[in-house]
Design an enzyme around this catalytic site. Structure first.
Site, PDB file in Angstrom:
ATOM      1  N   GLY A 185       0.815  -1.214   0.000  1.00  0.00           N
ATOM      2  CA  GLY A 185       0.000   0.000   0.000  1.00  0.00           C
ATOM      3  C   GLY A 185       0.849   1.264   0.000  1.00  0.00           C
ATOM      4  O   GLY A 185       2.076   1.196  -0.089  1.00  0.00           O
ATOM      5  N   LEU A 243       1.358   3.622   2.434  1.00  0.00           N
ATOM      6  CA  LEU A 243       2.247   3.683   3.603  1.00  0.00           C
ATOM      7  C   LEU A 243       3.187   2.482   3.620  1.00  0.00           C
ATOM      8  O   LEU A 243       4.380   2.624   3.923  1.00  0.00           O
ATOM      9  CB  LEU A 243       1.406   3.716   4.890  1.00  0.00           C
ATOM     10  CG  LEU A 243       2.186   3.636   6.201  1.00  0.00           C
ATOM     11  CD1 LEU A 243       3.183   4.796   6.314  1.00  0.00           C
ATOM     12  CD2 LEU A 243       1.223   3.648   7.393  1.00  0.00           C
ATOM     13  N   ASP A 268      -3.906 -13.145   3.540  1.00  0.00           N
ATOM     14  CA  ASP A 268      -5.114 -12.342   3.750  1.00  0.00           C
ATOM     15  C   ASP A 268      -5.335 -12.239   5.258  1.00  0.00           C
ATOM     16  O   ASP A 268      -5.467 -13.277   5.929  1.00  0.00           O
ATOM     17  CB  ASP A 268      -6.301 -13.047   3.068  1.00  0.00           C
ATOM     18  CG  ASP A 268      -7.572 -12.212   3.107  1.00  0.00           C
ATOM     19  OD1 ASP A 268      -7.794 -11.492   4.106  1.00  0.00           O
ATOM     20  OD2 ASP A 268      -8.346 -12.291   2.137  1.00  0.00           O
ATOM     21  N   ILE A 269      -5.377 -11.023   5.789  1.00  0.00           N
ATOM     22  CA  ILE A 269      -5.442 -10.903   7.260  1.00  0.00           C
ATOM     23  C   ILE A 269      -6.796 -11.367   7.819  1.00  0.00           C
ATOM     24  O   ILE A 269      -6.948 -11.482   9.025  1.00  0.00           O
ATOM     25  CB  ILE A 269      -5.103  -9.480   7.765  1.00  0.00           C
ATOM     26  CG1 ILE A 269      -6.098  -8.426   7.274  1.00  0.00           C
ATOM     27  CG2 ILE A 269      -3.687  -9.098   7.388  1.00  0.00           C
ATOM     28  CD1 ILE A 269      -5.935  -7.089   7.995  1.00  0.00           C
ATOM     29  N   ALA A 309      -5.372  -2.477   5.272  1.00  0.00           N
ATOM     30  CA  ALA A 309      -6.691  -1.948   5.654  1.00  0.00           C
ATOM     31  C   ALA A 309      -7.596  -1.870   4.435  1.00  0.00           C
ATOM     32  O   ALA A 309      -7.129  -1.856   3.289  1.00  0.00           O
ATOM     33  CB  ALA A 309      -6.544  -0.551   6.268  1.00  0.00           C
ATOM     34  N   THR A 324      -9.481   0.768   2.775  1.00  0.00           N
ATOM     35  CA  THR A 324      -9.303   2.227   2.874  1.00  0.00           C
ATOM     36  C   THR A 324     -10.246   3.022   1.962  1.00  0.00           C
ATOM     37  O   THR A 324     -10.077   4.232   1.827  1.00  0.00           O
ATOM     38  CB  THR A 324      -7.840   2.609   2.536  1.00  0.00           C
ATOM     39  OG1 THR A 324      -7.512   2.063   1.250  1.00  0.00           O
ATOM     40  CG2 THR A 324      -6.873   2.079   3.576  1.00  0.00           C
ATOM     41  N   TYR A 373     -16.231   3.766   7.631  1.00  0.00           N
ATOM     42  CA  TYR A 373     -14.786   3.489   7.661  1.00  0.00           C
ATOM     43  C   TYR A 373     -14.224   3.783   9.056  1.00  0.00           C
ATOM     44  O   TYR A 373     -13.520   2.943   9.641  1.00  0.00           O
ATOM     45  CB  TYR A 373     -14.088   4.332   6.588  1.00  0.00           C
ATOM     46  CG  TYR A 373     -12.588   4.422   6.717  1.00  0.00           C
ATOM     47  CD1 TYR A 373     -11.771   3.358   6.360  1.00  0.00           C
ATOM     48  CD2 TYR A 373     -11.979   5.597   7.180  1.00  0.00           C
ATOM     49  CE1 TYR A 373     -10.380   3.455   6.470  1.00  0.00           C
ATOM     50  CE2 TYR A 373     -10.604   5.706   7.289  1.00  0.00           C
ATOM     51  CZ  TYR A 373      -9.809   4.636   6.929  1.00  0.00           C
ATOM     52  OH  TYR A 373      -8.441   4.743   7.046  1.00  0.00           O
ATOM     53  N   LYS A 376     -12.472   1.235  11.837  1.00  0.00           N
ATOM     54  CA  LYS A 376     -11.109   1.448  12.338  1.00  0.00           C
ATOM     55  C   LYS A 376     -11.114   1.614  13.859  1.00  0.00           C
ATOM     56  O   LYS A 376     -10.206   1.131  14.543  1.00  0.00           O
ATOM     57  CB  LYS A 376     -10.480   2.674  11.669  1.00  0.00           C
ATOM     58  CG  LYS A 376     -10.217   2.520  10.168  1.00  0.00           C
ATOM     59  CD  LYS A 376      -9.127   1.516   9.837  1.00  0.00           C
ATOM     60  CE  LYS A 376      -7.737   2.000  10.197  1.00  0.00           C
ATOM     61  NZ  LYS A 376      -6.691   1.033   9.733  1.00  0.00           N
TER      62      LYS A 376
HETATM   63  N1  LIG Z   1      -4.346   7.185   3.124  1.00  0.00           N
HETATM   64  C1  LIG Z   1      -4.617   8.013   4.124  1.00  0.00           C
HETATM   65  O1  LIG Z   1      -4.733   9.246   3.965  1.00  0.00           O
HETATM   66  C2  LIG Z   1      -4.777   7.473   5.521  1.00  0.00           C
HETATM   67  C3  LIG Z   1      -5.227   8.345   6.499  1.00  0.00           C
HETATM   68  C4  LIG Z   1      -5.377   7.870   7.794  1.00  0.00           C
HETATM   69  C5  LIG Z   1      -5.060   6.560   8.105  1.00  0.00           C
HETATM   70  N2  LIG Z   1      -4.671   5.727   7.115  1.00  0.00           N
HETATM   71  C6  LIG Z   1      -4.366   4.336   7.503  1.00  0.00           C
HETATM   72  O2  LIG Z   1      -3.043   4.038   7.098  1.00  0.00           O
HETATM   73  C7  LIG Z   1      -2.944   2.646   6.774  1.00  0.00           C
HETATM   74  C8  LIG Z   1      -2.332   2.499   5.403  1.00  0.00           C
HETATM   75  O3  LIG Z   1      -3.154   3.189   4.476  1.00  0.00           O
HETATM   76  P1  LIG Z   1      -2.749   3.328   2.944  1.00  0.00           P
HETATM   77  O4  LIG Z   1      -3.293   4.615   2.465  1.00  0.00           O
HETATM   78  O5  LIG Z   1      -1.319   2.981   2.757  1.00  0.00           O
HETATM   79  O6  LIG Z   1      -3.675   2.165   2.346  1.00  0.00           O
HETATM   80  P2  LIG Z   1      -3.652   1.489   0.899  1.00  0.00           P
HETATM   81  O7  LIG Z   1      -2.695   2.171  -0.008  1.00  0.00           O
HETATM   82  O8  LIG Z   1      -5.080   1.337   0.504  1.00  0.00           O
HETATM   83  O9  LIG Z   1      -3.041   0.056   1.220  1.00  0.00           O
HETATM   84  C9  LIG Z   1      -3.743  -0.892   1.966  1.00  0.00           C
HETATM   85  C10 LIG Z   1      -3.017  -2.193   1.872  1.00  0.00           C
HETATM   86  O10 LIG Z   1      -3.791  -3.167   2.596  1.00  0.00           O
HETATM   87  C11 LIG Z   1      -3.816  -4.355   1.835  1.00  0.00           C
HETATM   88  N3  LIG Z   1      -4.991  -5.149   2.179  1.00  0.00           N
HETATM   89  C12 LIG Z   1      -6.284  -4.845   2.002  1.00  0.00           C
HETATM   90  N4  LIG Z   1      -7.071  -5.860   2.404  1.00  0.00           N
HETATM   91  C13 LIG Z   1      -6.231  -6.835   2.856  1.00  0.00           C
HETATM   92  C14 LIG Z   1      -6.425  -8.133   3.404  1.00  0.00           C
HETATM   93  N5  LIG Z   1      -7.648  -8.637   3.566  1.00  0.00           N
HETATM   94  N6  LIG Z   1      -5.335  -8.846   3.756  1.00  0.00           N
HETATM   95  C15 LIG Z   1      -4.089  -8.349   3.581  1.00  0.00           C
HETATM   96  N7  LIG Z   1      -3.844  -7.129   3.077  1.00  0.00           N
HETATM   97  C16 LIG Z   1      -4.905  -6.373   2.713  1.00  0.00           C
HETATM   98  C17 LIG Z   1      -3.878  -3.856   0.397  1.00  0.00           C
HETATM   99  O11 LIG Z   1      -3.514  -4.874  -0.486  1.00  0.00           O
HETATM  100  P3  LIG Z   1      -4.242  -4.971  -1.937  1.00  0.00           P
HETATM  101  O12 LIG Z   1      -3.970  -3.664  -2.599  1.00  0.00           O
HETATM  102  O13 LIG Z   1      -3.603  -6.124  -2.580  1.00  0.00           O
HETATM  103  O14 LIG Z   1      -5.707  -5.160  -1.618  1.00  0.00           O
HETATM  104  C18 LIG Z   1      -2.853  -2.722   0.443  1.00  0.00           C
HETATM  105  O15 LIG Z   1      -1.556  -3.219   0.277  1.00  0.00           O
HETATM  106  C19 LIG Z   1      -4.350   2.075   6.935  1.00  0.00           C
HETATM  107  O16 LIG Z   1      -4.483   1.516   8.217  1.00  0.00           O
HETATM  108  C20 LIG Z   1      -5.243   3.302   6.831  1.00  0.00           C
HETATM  109  O17 LIG Z   1      -6.453   3.104   7.530  1.00  0.00           O
HETATM  110  C21 LIG Z   1      -4.514   6.140   5.831  1.00  0.00           C
END
Ligand SMILES: NC(=O)c1ccc[n+]([C@@H]2O[C@H](COP(=O)([O-])OP(=O)(O)OC[C@H]3O[C@@H](n4cnc5c(N)ncnc54)[C@H](OP(=O)(O)O)[C@@H]3O)[C@@H](O)[C@H]2O)c1
Length: 286
Positions: free
Chosen positions: A10, A12, A33-34, A55, A57, A120, A124
């Protein structure tokens, strides 16, 4: 320190892999898969540290697919935390400002009551509670307004639009902390490399801005005219999931743990530009 990184593909997760280097094993979601508790338990065995950056997201889609979000953000997170506790491993759960309702007028303390506005955030918040119940020593790391090299983010959207449109309209009535994923990755690394106590940490860059001010700063840094960013309000830009109006998180826990406090968002943004985070889009927009 053997480290298992969940969600390593993802936005992050990509920068966590950069910071952790070869220490981290980072299976893809297809490989692990978590939601699969037994598979998670097997993968976590023998690990010293588990970081859950995986997550669901899709904030707007979660409004109509809350069960799907819950299965990943709450039950999946709990699976990972439970397995880490059984293995005696440290556990980091990445969470979000969306656990708050955004009605505050001063930075949210780490122990402020949760009151998510949408699905969402609910999932969380449930994840945080389940993680702490399964692994009382876990680190909950809330972040917000993320941008990085990978994935979709506000800066990439804005700089992408800059090459397609003369002007972009951006809301002036939502305040938050633009946060670079590299800084979050470094903060998480500082937690796992220290003896910092478990509990809640806010990993956002410091100071605050509206999306409008952030967009203007992006244009300015990209060598584009910031006057091309026009003000609008959330009332003119309605989306399926409500957004918190005020998403500024306090940073007291870092100080209490004797760790470096996050730097300001403007300092981080300077480094992100220097790092070439948006080089492809800037070239297209120039
Ligand atoms: N983006 C933001 O602005 C933001 C803000 C606040 C908090 N956060 C938090 O920061 C964290 C990272 O966010 P991000 O933006 O990096 O998210 P992201 O780019 O959407 O990446 C999420 C990752 O989770 C993986 N994933 C989803 N479902 C899964 C499952 N069932 N088993 C294993 N892996 C799974 C996805 O894999 P696939 O792509 O293969 O599905 C992807 O690699 C999350 O906890 C999010 O809630 C993000």
């Amino acid at each position: 320190m053997r480290t298992l990184l969940l969600g390593g593909a993802g936005m992050l997760g990509t920068d966590l892999r950069r910071i952790l280097g070869r220490r981290a094993e980072a299976p893809t979601s297809a490989e692990l898969d978590i939601r699969d508790a037994a598979a998670v338990e097997a993968a976590v065995a023998g690990m010293d540290v588990v970081i859950n950056a995986a997550a669901y997201t899709k904030v707007d889609e979660a409004e109509t697919h809350e069960d799907d979000a819950l299965a990943i953000n709450a039950a999946g997170a709990e699976n990972a935390a439970r397995a880490a506790a059984a293995a005696g491993a440290k556990f980091v759960q990445v969470s979000t400002d969306y656990v708050f309702d955004g009605t505050a007028d001063e930075p949210y303390r780490e122990d402020a009551p949760l009151n998510p506005l949408g699905a969402y955030g609910r999932t969380k918040a449930d994840g945080e509670r389940r993680v702490l119940a399964a692994h009382p020593g876990a680190h909950i790391v809330r972040t917000a307004w993320l941008y990085g090299d990978a994935g979709t983010s506000f800066p990439r959207t804005m700089l992408g639009l800059a090459s397609q449109r003369d002007t972009v309209s951006v809301v002036t009535d939502q305040v938050g902390q633009p946060t670079w994923t590299m800084d979050v990755a470094r903060l998480i690394n500082s937690l796992i490399e220290s003896n910092a106590p478990g509990g809640i940490y806010h990993a956002t860059n410091g100071d605050s801005a509206t999306w409008f001010v952030f967009a203007q700063e992006l244009f300015r840094r990209a060598g584009l005219d910031p006057q091309r960013v026009l003000p609008t309000t959330s009332a003119d830009f309605v989306r399926p999931a409500p957004r918190p109006a005020y998403s500024v998180l306090g940073h007291t826990a870092w100080t209490l743990a004797a760790l470096d406090v996050p730097r300001t968002w403007r300092e981080a943004l300077d480094d992100a530009f220097d790092d070439g985070a948006f080089a492809d889009l800037i070239e297209a927009a120039s």
